[in-house]
Each structure stands twice: as structure tokens, then as C-alpha cells.
Write an enzyme that holds these catalytic residues in place. Structure first.
Site, PDB file in Angstrom:
ATOM      1  N   ASP A 195      -4.597 -34.335 -42.993  1.00  0.00           N
ATOM      2  CA  ASP A 195      -3.642 -35.419 -42.753  1.00  0.00           C
ATOM      3  C   ASP A 195      -2.427 -35.325 -43.667  1.00  0.00           C
ATOM      4  O   ASP A 195      -2.427 -34.573 -44.643  1.00  0.00           O
ATOM      5  CB  ASP A 195      -4.331 -36.764 -43.009  1.00  0.00           C
ATOM      6  CG  ASP A 195      -5.274 -37.138 -41.882  1.00  0.00           C
ATOM      7  OD1 ASP A 195      -5.135 -36.569 -40.788  1.00  0.00           O
ATOM      8  OD2 ASP A 195      -6.141 -38.002 -42.107  1.00  0.00           O
ATOM      9  N   MET A 250      -0.906 -50.018 -46.491  1.00  0.00           N
ATOM     10  CA  MET A 250      -0.112 -50.023 -45.260  1.00  0.00           C
ATOM     11  C   MET A 250       0.593 -51.374 -45.060  1.00  0.00           C
ATOM     12  O   MET A 250       0.698 -51.861 -43.934  1.00  0.00           O
ATOM     13  CB  MET A 250      -1.006 -49.729 -44.039  1.00  0.00           C
ATOM     14  CG  MET A 250      -1.615 -48.346 -44.086  1.00  0.00           C
ATOM     15  SD  MET A 250      -2.806 -48.052 -42.793  1.00  0.00           S
ATOM     16  CE  MET A 250      -4.248 -48.853 -43.443  1.00  0.00           C
ATOM     17  N   LYS A 270       0.819 -37.542 -39.386  1.00  0.00           N
ATOM     18  CA  LYS A 270       2.052 -38.030 -38.770  1.00  0.00           C
ATOM     19  C   LYS A 270       3.216 -37.667 -39.673  1.00  0.00           C
ATOM     20  O   LYS A 270       3.315 -38.147 -40.798  1.00  0.00           O
ATOM     21  CB  LYS A 270       1.978 -39.549 -38.578  1.00  0.00           C
ATOM     22  CG  LYS A 270       0.932 -39.914 -37.566  1.00  0.00           C
ATOM     23  CD  LYS A 270       0.733 -41.405 -37.434  1.00  0.00           C
ATOM     24  CE  LYS A 270      -0.423 -41.715 -36.503  1.00  0.00           C
ATOM     25  NZ  LYS A 270      -1.715 -41.220 -36.989  1.00  0.00           N
TER      26      LYS A 270
HETATM   27  C1  LIG Z   1      -4.411 -44.858 -43.508  1.00  0.00           C
HETATM   28  S1  LIG Z   1      -4.535 -45.498 -45.136  1.00  0.00           S
HETATM   29  C2  LIG Z   1      -5.689 -44.357 -45.799  1.00  0.00           C
HETATM   30  C3  LIG Z   1      -6.312 -44.767 -47.100  1.00  0.00           C
HETATM   31  C4  LIG Z   1      -7.234 -43.724 -47.688  1.00  0.00           C
HETATM   32  N1  LIG Z   1      -8.350 -43.476 -46.832  1.00  0.00           N
HETATM   33  C5  LIG Z   1      -7.731 -44.105 -49.081  1.00  0.00           C
HETATM   34  O1  LIG Z   1      -8.935 -44.351 -49.272  1.00  0.00           O
HETATM   35  O2  LIG Z   1      -6.900 -44.093 -49.991  1.00  0.00           O
HETATM   36  C6  LIG Z   1      -2.994 -44.978 -45.809  1.00  0.00           C
HETATM   37  C7  LIG Z   1      -2.427 -45.946 -46.819  1.00  0.00           C
HETATM   38  O3  LIG Z   1      -3.096 -45.807 -48.068  1.00  0.00           O
HETATM   39  C8  LIG Z   1      -2.172 -46.045 -49.117  1.00  0.00           C
HETATM   40  N2  LIG Z   1      -2.077 -44.831 -49.940  1.00  0.00           N
HETATM   41  C9  LIG Z   1      -2.775 -43.700 -49.784  1.00  0.00           C
HETATM   42  N3  LIG Z   1      -2.482 -42.816 -50.761  1.00  0.00           N
HETATM   43  C10 LIG Z   1      -1.590 -43.418 -51.559  1.00  0.00           C
HETATM   44  C11 LIG Z   1      -0.918 -43.055 -52.755  1.00  0.00           C
HETATM   45  N4  LIG Z   1      -1.120 -41.862 -53.326  1.00  0.00           N
HETATM   46  N5  LIG Z   1      -0.049 -43.923 -53.326  1.00  0.00           N
HETATM   47  C12 LIG Z   1       0.145 -45.145 -52.775  1.00  0.00           C
HETATM   48  N6  LIG Z   1      -0.458 -45.556 -51.649  1.00  0.00           N
HETATM   49  C13 LIG Z   1      -1.319 -44.711 -51.050  1.00  0.00           C
HETATM   50  C14 LIG Z   1      -0.841 -46.428 -48.487  1.00  0.00           C
HETATM   51  O4  LIG Z   1      -0.812 -47.827 -48.333  1.00  0.00           O
HETATM   52  C15 LIG Z   1      -0.971 -45.724 -47.148  1.00  0.00           C
HETATM   53  O5  LIG Z   1      -0.104 -46.302 -46.186  1.00  0.00           O
END
Ligand SMILES: C[S@@+](CC[C@H](N)C(=O)[O-])C[C@H]1O[C@@H](n2cnc3c(N)ncnc32)[C@H](O)[C@@H]1O
Length: 254
Positions: A37, A171, A58
Site C-alpha cells: 500500500d 483519516m 492509492k
Molecule cells: C487506512 S488507515 C490505516 C491505518 C493503519 N492500519 C495503522 O494501523 O496505522 C490510514 C490512516 O492512518 C493514519 N496514518 C497511518 N500512518 C501514519 C503516519 N505515519 N503518520 C500519521 N498518520 C498516519 C492516517 O490518518 C491515515 O489516513
């Protein structure tokens, strides 16, 4: 069917390539195909020089795979090449659609392994010194999606805002105005708030304030997705340590 055919769902961690588990690395080393991803650090792919890599995230300029297409790609690649690793940001079961992929491939008789990952919801606040819980300050935390499958703000934001819990929203950047409105309606405009973009990575940026001014801080600092929103008194607990407040000032100035 390839005799090695199976799926491993692997959590890649929050972004810093050192924040994947040892088990995750070992699984990458035995992959025949990796489907990854946008939030996965591409450095992790170097553990698998032998594997075919397919980007299914995406990103502008790339084909946008639907979840059905991704599910089918997992099955097709497992049948043809063997061990498919589905590498996902954070933990595969925290807003990661991991269970949907498992349900699909198990219908095709494929065995699935799950390798947990360090979720950004926990690691990103922690990495900049914000404790999600603290004795006498916060007894629990909620991790909520800002955007449900029908593109609405989750109703849980209002429920969480009524509690004394730390609220972590993923998100949620496109719904920040609605989120702050909910807190203000409950008389919680002075609640400390932080937004961290690209947490744990070299290009990490953040902004800190209160519910009342966080939108302005986000605009000033041009913060955008992927970002985590943290709301609760623990935010100012962290900012009270000298090192962190200096860090935050730097972020605010940049
Ligand atoms: C589809 S969710 C997936 C979350 C993922 N499975 C997790 O456990 O971190 C994606 C969202 O996670 C958050 N996110 C993931 N990685 C991030 C990072 N390194 N810094 C800030 N936000 C992050 C953001 O809000 C992003 O839009």
C-alpha cells in the site's frame, strides 16, 4: 495451484522502516509476491529482492485498484507464484481491511497467516512523547476513523468527546472542522490538540494547540494527510517536557 500458495498479511508499522517486527521481516524474505500500500515504507521491499512487487495503493498517476480487484490479485498471484505477502501500513486490522482480504482468499482454500504491525494510532503519538494514557490524566483512549464507509464523520467522535478518554482520529483531516465543532458544542474548546503528519518518518511534521485553534495551526503549517489527530489533556502533558516543547516550537516555526 502452486504448492506454496498462501497469504501472509503483514503489518509494516507506522512508517519508520525499523518499526516493523522481526517476524514481518522474515515473512518478507520468504515472499514470492508482495502487494503493498501507499503508507508502506518502500525501504521494506529491500528485504525481498526475490519477490515480484505490485503497488496497489492509492497514489496520483497509478491505477486505483478496488478492494475486489486487490482480493482477486492476491488469489491469482498465490495460485500462480506461491507465497503472497500483503504488506499494509501499521497493523492490518486497524482500519486496514485485513479481515475482508482474509475472508475472500479463504473461500479459495488459501491458508492465511497474520503478522501484526505497530499501528500508527499508538506509535505516532508515542514517538513524539504524547502518552495516550497517563495516571491521573487519561484512563483510556479511543481510536476512531474520521471518515466512515459512507464518507460521514463517525458518530463515535461525539460519544468519545463526551468521555474523559484521549481521542485519536485517523483519516480525519478532511473532517477537522466537523470534529472541532463537536468538541466546541460540548464546551471542550480548550482541550489540547495535536496533528502529526507522516509520523515516525524523516518528513514528519506536526502542529499543537487546542480545539479552538488547531484548524488555524493546521492551515498555517500546511498539514495534510496522512495525519493523526490527538485530542485530550495528555497532549499538553507531553508539551510540558522541555525537549518536546522545543521540538513542537520548531515544527510550528517550520
Ligand atoms: C487506512 S488507515 C490505516 C491505518 C493503519 N492500519 C495503522 O494501523 O496505522 C490510514 C490512516 O492512518 C493514519 N496514518 C497511518 N500512518 C501514519 C503516519 N505515519 N503518520 C500519521 N498518520 C498516519 C492516517 O490518518 C491515515 O489516513
Amino acid at each position: 495451484m502452486n504448492p506454496r500458495a498462501k497469504l501472509s498479511l503483514v503489518g509494516a508499522g507506522p512508517g519508520d522502516p525499523e518499526l516493523i517486527t522481526l517476524k514481518g521481516i522474515n515473512t518478507l524474505k520468504s515472499a514470492d509476491v508482495i502487494l503493498y500500500d501507499a503508507l508502506v515504507n518502500p525501504k521494506l521491499l529491500e528485504y525481498a529482492p526475490q519477490a515480484k512487487k505490485i503497488f496497489v495503493g492509492k497514489r496520483k498517476g497509478f491505477h486505483r485498484y478496488t478492494q475486489d480487484e486487490i482480493n482477486q490479485k492476491i488469489v491469482d498471484n498465490a495460485y500462480e507464484h506461491g507465497h503472497v505477502v500483503r504488506l499494509k501500513g501499521g497493523d492490518p486490522f486497524v482500519f486496514g481491511r485485513g479481515s475482508e482480504e482474509i475472508d475472500y482468499v479463504e473461500n479459495y482454500g488459501l491458508h492465511t497467516d497474520i503478522i501484526p504491525g505497530i499501528s500508527s494510532s499508538i506509535a505516532v503519538p508515542s514517538s513524539i512523547g504524547i502518552p495516550l494514557t497517563k495516571r491521573g490524566v487519561s484512563e483510556s483512549f479511543w481510536v476512531i476513523t474520521g471518515c466512515t464507509s459512507d464518507r460521514q464523520l463517525s458518530m463515535d467522535v461525539r460519544l468519545a468527546a463526551q468521555s474523559s478518554a484521549t481521542v485519536v482520529i485517523l483519516m480525519g483531516m478532511h473532517k477537522l472542522d466537523q470534529i472541532t465543532t463537536v468538541f466546541k458544542e460540548l464546551g471542550k474548546g480548550e482541550t489540547p490538540a495535536a496533528v502529526i503528519q507522516n509520523g515516525t518518518m524523516d518528513n514528519q511534521r506536526s502542529g499543537v494547540g487546542t480545539i479552538n485553534d488547531i484548524e488555524e495551526i493546521v492551515k498555517l503549517n500546511k498539514l495534510s494527510s496522512p495525519a493523526i489527530i490527538i485530542l485530550g489533556d495528555v497532549v499538553s502533558e507531553a508539551a510540558s517536557t522541555k525537549e518536546l516543547s522545543q521540538k513542537l516550537e520548531l515544527h510550528l516555526a517550520s
